[in-house]
Design an enzyme around this catalytic site. Structure first.
Site, short mmCIF file in Angstrom:
data_model
loop_
_atom_site.label_atom_id
_atom_site.label_comp_id
_atom_site.label_asym_id
_atom_site.label_seq_id
_atom_site.Cartn_x
_atom_site.Cartn_y
_atom_site.Cartn_z
N GLY A 210 0.43 -69.90 29.75
CA GLY A 210 0.80 -68.84 29.58
C GLY A 210 1.58 -69.57 29.41
O GLY A 210 2.07 -70.94 28.66
N SER A 231 6.77 -64.04 20.30
CA SER A 231 7.95 -62.43 19.96
C SER A 231 9.20 -63.08 19.99
O SER A 231 9.40 -65.14 20.34
CB SER A 231 7.76 -62.18 21.56
OG SER A 231 8.62 -63.55 22.39
N GLU A 252 7.73 -68.37 14.37
CA GLU A 252 7.24 -67.14 13.18
C GLU A 252 7.42 -66.33 14.04
O GLU A 252 6.51 -65.96 14.92
CB GLU A 252 5.44 -67.30 12.66
CG GLU A 252 5.81 -68.52 11.79
CD GLU A 252 6.45 -68.17 10.48
OE1 GLU A 252 7.31 -67.33 10.38
OE2 GLU A 252 6.67 -69.36 9.71
N CYS A 286 2.98 -58.62 13.45
CA CYS A 286 4.20 -59.12 12.92
C CYS A 286 4.27 -57.75 11.55
O CYS A 286 5.69 -57.98 11.72
CB CYS A 286 4.16 -59.95 13.09
SG CYS A 286 3.12 -60.96 11.92
N GLU A 380 11.41 -53.63 17.24
CA GLU A 380 9.88 -53.53 17.17
C GLU A 380 9.22 -52.79 17.79
O GLU A 380 8.69 -52.46 19.33
CB GLU A 380 9.30 -55.20 17.34
CG GLU A 380 8.17 -55.45 16.68
CD GLU A 380 7.62 -57.00 17.39
OE1 GLU A 380 8.01 -57.40 17.56
OE2 GLU A 380 7.22 -57.25 16.04
N PHE A 382 5.25 -52.98 18.43
CA PHE A 382 3.73 -53.18 18.42
C PHE A 382 2.87 -53.07 18.92
O PHE A 382 2.03 -53.08 19.48
CB PHE A 382 4.72 -54.53 19.10
CG PHE A 382 3.66 -55.83 17.89
CD1 PHE A 382 3.72 -56.53 17.22
CD2 PHE A 382 2.74 -56.26 19.83
CE1 PHE A 382 3.09 -57.39 16.94
CE2 PHE A 382 1.70 -57.39 18.81
CZ PHE A 382 2.67 -57.97 17.34
P1 NAD Z 1 4.79 -64.03 23.27
O1 NAD Z 1 5.84 -64.78 22.16
O2 NAD Z 1 5.10 -63.13 24.95
O3 NAD Z 1 3.79 -64.70 23.08
C1 NAD Z 1 2.29 -65.44 22.71
C2 NAD Z 1 2.39 -67.14 22.89
O4 NAD Z 1 3.78 -67.83 23.10
C3 NAD Z 1 1.70 -66.91 23.77
O5 NAD Z 1 0.75 -68.18 23.53
C4 NAD Z 1 2.89 -67.05 25.62
O6 NAD Z 1 1.77 -67.69 26.09
C5 NAD Z 1 3.63 -68.10 24.32
N1 NAD Z 1 4.91 -67.85 25.36
C6 NAD Z 1 5.43 -67.15 25.91
N2 NAD Z 1 6.00 -67.60 26.54
C7 NAD Z 1 7.11 -68.59 25.84
C8 NAD Z 1 7.33 -69.66 26.21
N3 NAD Z 1 9.00 -69.68 26.94
N4 NAD Z 1 7.40 -71.20 26.12
C9 NAD Z 1 6.36 -71.43 25.36
N5 NAD Z 1 5.36 -70.51 24.75
C10 NAD Z 1 5.49 -68.90 25.53
O7 NAD Z 1 4.13 -62.58 22.26
P2 NAD Z 1 3.57 -61.38 22.19
O8 NAD Z 1 4.64 -60.45 22.29
O9 NAD Z 1 2.20 -61.43 22.83
O10 NAD Z 1 3.01 -61.48 20.69
C11 NAD Z 1 3.25 -60.52 19.61
C12 NAD Z 1 4.91 -60.55 18.81
O11 NAD Z 1 4.58 -61.57 18.48
C13 NAD Z 1 5.47 -59.73 18.32
O12 NAD Z 1 6.97 -60.33 18.54
C14 NAD Z 1 5.10 -60.35 16.65
O13 NAD Z 1 5.84 -60.15 16.04
C15 NAD Z 1 4.72 -61.14 17.09
N6 NAD Z 1 4.51 -61.71 15.86
C16 NAD Z 1 5.14 -62.65 15.20
C17 NAD Z 1 4.22 -63.37 14.05
C18 NAD Z 1 4.79 -63.84 12.53
O14 NAD Z 1 3.77 -64.61 12.01
N7 NAD Z 1 5.73 -64.15 12.51
C19 NAD Z 1 2.74 -62.91 13.39
C20 NAD Z 1 2.14 -62.85 14.82
C21 NAD Z 1 2.62 -62.27 16.04
#
Ligand code: NAD
Length: 485
Positions: A210, A231, A252, A286, A380, A382
Site C-alpha cells: 500500500g 489520485s 498522472e 481517469c 471526480e 470515479f
Molecule cells: P491512489 O492514489 O489511492 O492509489 C494509486 C497508487 O498509489 C496505489 O498503488 C497506491 O497503493 C499508491 N499510493 C497511495 N498513497 C501513496 C503514497 N502516499 N505514496 C506512494 N504511493 C501511494 O488511487 P486510487 O484512488 O486507487 O485510483 C484512482 C485514482 O487514480 C483516480 O483519481 C484516477 O483518476 C487516478 N488515475 C489517473 C490516471 C492517469 O493516467 N492520469 C490513470 C488511472 C487512474
C-alpha cells in the site's frame, strides 16, 4: 503448469526471483463474488531497500547491452502478452472486475507498449551540437538509472506497462509497485512476462503493498525517477517527497473530464458516446466523462436518450457471462460514489436513471440539471455516473469546461470547425473531437495538466525518452585545451 500458475508467486514478491516478503501477505479478492483468488506478498521498507540495491547493481550491465539485445527482450515480452492473453485476461476480469472487452484492451495495449518500446533502444540517442570552441559537442541521452513505477487498480496492466516497458527499453532498472487490490493483473503478469522474455536478474522487481510501500519506492536513495499514476491526493504526497529528495516525478492523476455536445449533433450517437465515456469500466477511468455539457437545443433529448441507455445496460459478474458493467472495486469506493449521487440530488439535481446498487454492483446513473457547484459536477466521482448540464453559447461552455482544477481529457461532439475553435480555447492534456473522453494509444503522448498532473507525458518515443532518460552534455577536443592559468 500454466503461465500464471499461482504456485510460483502465491504469497511472494519478486526480487531476484520469487521469494517470501518480510511485510506479510495480502488476499487477492474478486470484487464480484468476494472470493479469495490467492495471496500476494507485501513488500516491507526493508524489501524495497534490498530491491533498490539490487536494481542499482544490475542497471549498468543492462544499459550496456547492445540495443538489439534490449529490443529483443521487449519484442519477446510483446509476443508473450499475445501468447498468454486468455489466461491474463481471466485474471484481469476477476481481480479488477472488468468486462471481457476491457481485459482484451489491456493485453492488446500491453503488447503494443512492448512493441513500441522495442524501437527505443535503437532510437537516436541525442544531438550533435555546434560549438564556438574548437571542440565536438554532443547532447546525449543516458538512462536515468533506477525508476520506480507506482500504479493504480483500475487499468492495472496498462498503467504499469506503459512506464515499465519504455523505462526498461531505455536501459533503466525498475521497481514496480502495483495497487494491492490488483497486484496480479498489474504486477505478477508483468513479472512473469519479463522473466520469460529473458530480462536479466535484478533489473525488474515486483513490490506489492500500500501507501507505505509506495513511499518506500519513492524514498529509496537509488531511485532517480518516479512514475506515479493514481489520485491527486496521493500524487501530491509523492511529488512533495520527490521534490524534497530532488528526484524527478511524473504524476498522472485524477480527472473530471468534459464532453461537449454541440448544436446540430446526432443525439442518438452523442448519447452512445456519452454512455461509453461515463459507464465503461464502471466509470473507474481517469478519463471517464465526468461532466456532460449539452446545448440547449438538444438537452432534453440527450438526457432522455442517455437515461434510456443507462436503464438497459446489463450489470453483473463479468466472469459469469456478457455484461456491460461489472462491480465497483470495493466498498469504500462504492460508498464514495453513492454519497456523491445522494448529495447531488440533495443539492437540486434530478436523478434521471440509476442511483441504486446491489452489493458492489452500481446501476449506471444519470444526473441532470446540475449546477456547476453541485458536488457531482465539481468532484471526480470515479463511478458509473453521468452528470449532465446545459449551455447556450460557445463562450459560456468554454468557461464552464475550464472552470475545473483538473485538465486531463475533453471530448467535443459535432461540427468540426466549431469544435476546433473550442479546442483552441480549452486547457486540457488531450482533446478528442467526435469522440468521448476515454482514449489511449501506446504511441500517443498521454498526460494531463493542473490537478491532473505535472504535464509530463507517457507514450511515443519523444515523451518516453524525455520521461526515462537524462541529458548529458559531452564535449571532446583533439588535444588538451589551452588555459590562461
Ligand atoms: P491512489 O492514489 O489511492 O492509489 C494509486 C497508487 O498509489 C496505489 O498503488 C497506491 O497503493 C499508491 N499510493 C497511495 N498513497 C501513496 C503514497 N502516499 N505514496 C506512494 N504511493 C501511494 O488511487 P486510487 O484512488 O486507487 O485510483 C484512482 C485514482 O487514480 C483516480 O483519481 C484516477 O483518476 C487516478 N488515475 C489517473 C490516471 C492517469 O493516467 N492520469 C490513470 C488511472 C487512474
Amino acid at each position: 503448469m500454466t503461465f500464471l500458475d499461482s504456485s510460483r508467486w502465491d504469497s511472494k514478491i519478486y526480487v531476484d526471483g520469487w521469494r517470501e516478503a518480510t511485510g506479510g501477505t495480502q488476499d487477492v479478492l474478486e470484487p464480484a463474488t468476494g472470493a479469495v483468488l490467492g495471496h500476494v506478498g507485501v513488500a516491507s521498507a526493508a524489501d524495497v531497500r534490498r530491491a533498490a540495491t539490487r536494481a542499482a547493481q544490475a542497471q549498468p550491465d543492462w544499459a550496456a547491452r547492445r540495443p538489439e539485445e534490449r529490443a529483443a527482450v521487449l519484442r519477446r515480452a510483446g509476443q508473450l502478452w499475445e501468447d498468454h492473453a486468455g489466461e491474463i485476461q481471466g485474471w484481469i476480469i476477476r481481480e479488477s472486475g472488468g468486462i471481457e472487452a476491457k481485459a482484451g484492451l489491456e493485453t492488446h495495449t500491453a503488447a503494443n507498449e512492448c512493441y513500441e518500446a522495442a524501437a527505443l533502444p535503437s532510437h537516436p540517442a541525442g544531438e550533435v551540437l555546434t560549438s564556438n570552441e574548437d571542440r565536438w559537442s554532443f547532447a546525449r541521452r543516458r538512462p536515468s538509472g533506477v525508476v520506480s513505477v507506482i500504479a493504480p487498480f483500475n487499468f492495472p496492466l496498462i498503467l504499469s506497462i506503459r512506464s515499465v516497458a519504455p523505462a526498461l527499453a531505455l536501459g533503466n532498472s525498475v521497481l514496480l509497485k502495483p495497487d494491492p487490490r490488483t497486484a496480479v493483473s498489474g504486477g505478477v503478469t508483468l513479472m512473469r512476462v519479463f522473466e520469460e522474455a529473458g530480462l536479466p536478474a535484478g533489473v525488474l522487481s515486483l513490490l506489492p503493498g500500500g501507501a507505505e510501500t509506495g513511499a518506500a519506492v519513492v524514498e529509496a536513495p537509488e531511485v532517480r525517477v518516479v512514475s506515479f499514476t493514481g489520485s491527486t491526493a496521493a500524487g501530491r504526497k509523492v511529488g512533495e517527497s520527490a521534490a524534497r529528495l530532488l528526484k524527478r516525478a511524473h504524476l498522472e492523476l485524477g480527472g473530471n473530464n468534459a464532453l461537449v455536445v454541440l448544436p446540430g449533433t446526432d443525439v442518438a450517437k452523442a448519447a452512445s458516446a456519452g454512455a461509453f465515456g461515463s459507464f465503461m469500466h464502471q466509470g473507474q477511468i481517469c478519463m471517464s466523462t465526468g461532466r456532460h455539457f449539452v446545448h440547449d437545443s438538444l438537452y432534453e433529448d440527450y438526457v432522455a436518450a442517455l437515461a434510456q441507455k443507462a436503464e438497459h445496460l446489463l450489470v453483473g459478474d463479468p466472469a459469469g457471462g456478457p455484461v456491460a458493467l461489472g462491480p465497483i472495486i470495493d466498498e469504500k469506493q462504492l460508498n464514495h460514489i453513492h454519497a456523491l449521487v445522494e448529495g447531488a440530488v440533495q443539492a437540486g439535481g434530478r436523478l434521471a436513471a440509476g442511483g441504486t446498487h446491489e452489493g458492489l454492483f452500481y446501476r449506471p446513473t444519470v444526473l441532470a440539471d446540475l449546477a456547476l457547484d453541485n458536488p457531482a459536477f465539481a468532484q471526480e466521482i470515479f463511478g458509473p455516473v453521468a452528470p449532465v448540464t446545459r449551455f447556450s453559447t460557445l463562450d459560456e461552455v468554454v468557461e464552464m469546461v475550464n472552470a475545473n482544477d483538473y485538465g486531463l481529457a475533453v471530448g467535443i461532439l459535432g461540427d468540426v470547425g466549431a469544435a476546433m475553435k473550442l479546442a483552441d480555447r480549452i486547457s486540457s492534456g488531450k482533446i478528442h473531437i467526435n469522440e468521448q473522453t476515454v482514449a489511449d494509444e501506446a504511441n500517443a503522448p498521454f498526460g494531463g495538466v493542473g490537478a491532473s498532473g505535472t504535464g509530463s507525458r507517457f507514450g511515443g518515443a519523444t515523451a518516453n525518452i524525455e520521461a526515462f532518460t537524462e541529458v548529458q552534455w559531452l564535449t571532446m577536443r583533439p588535444g588538451i585545451a589551452p588555459y590562461p592559468f
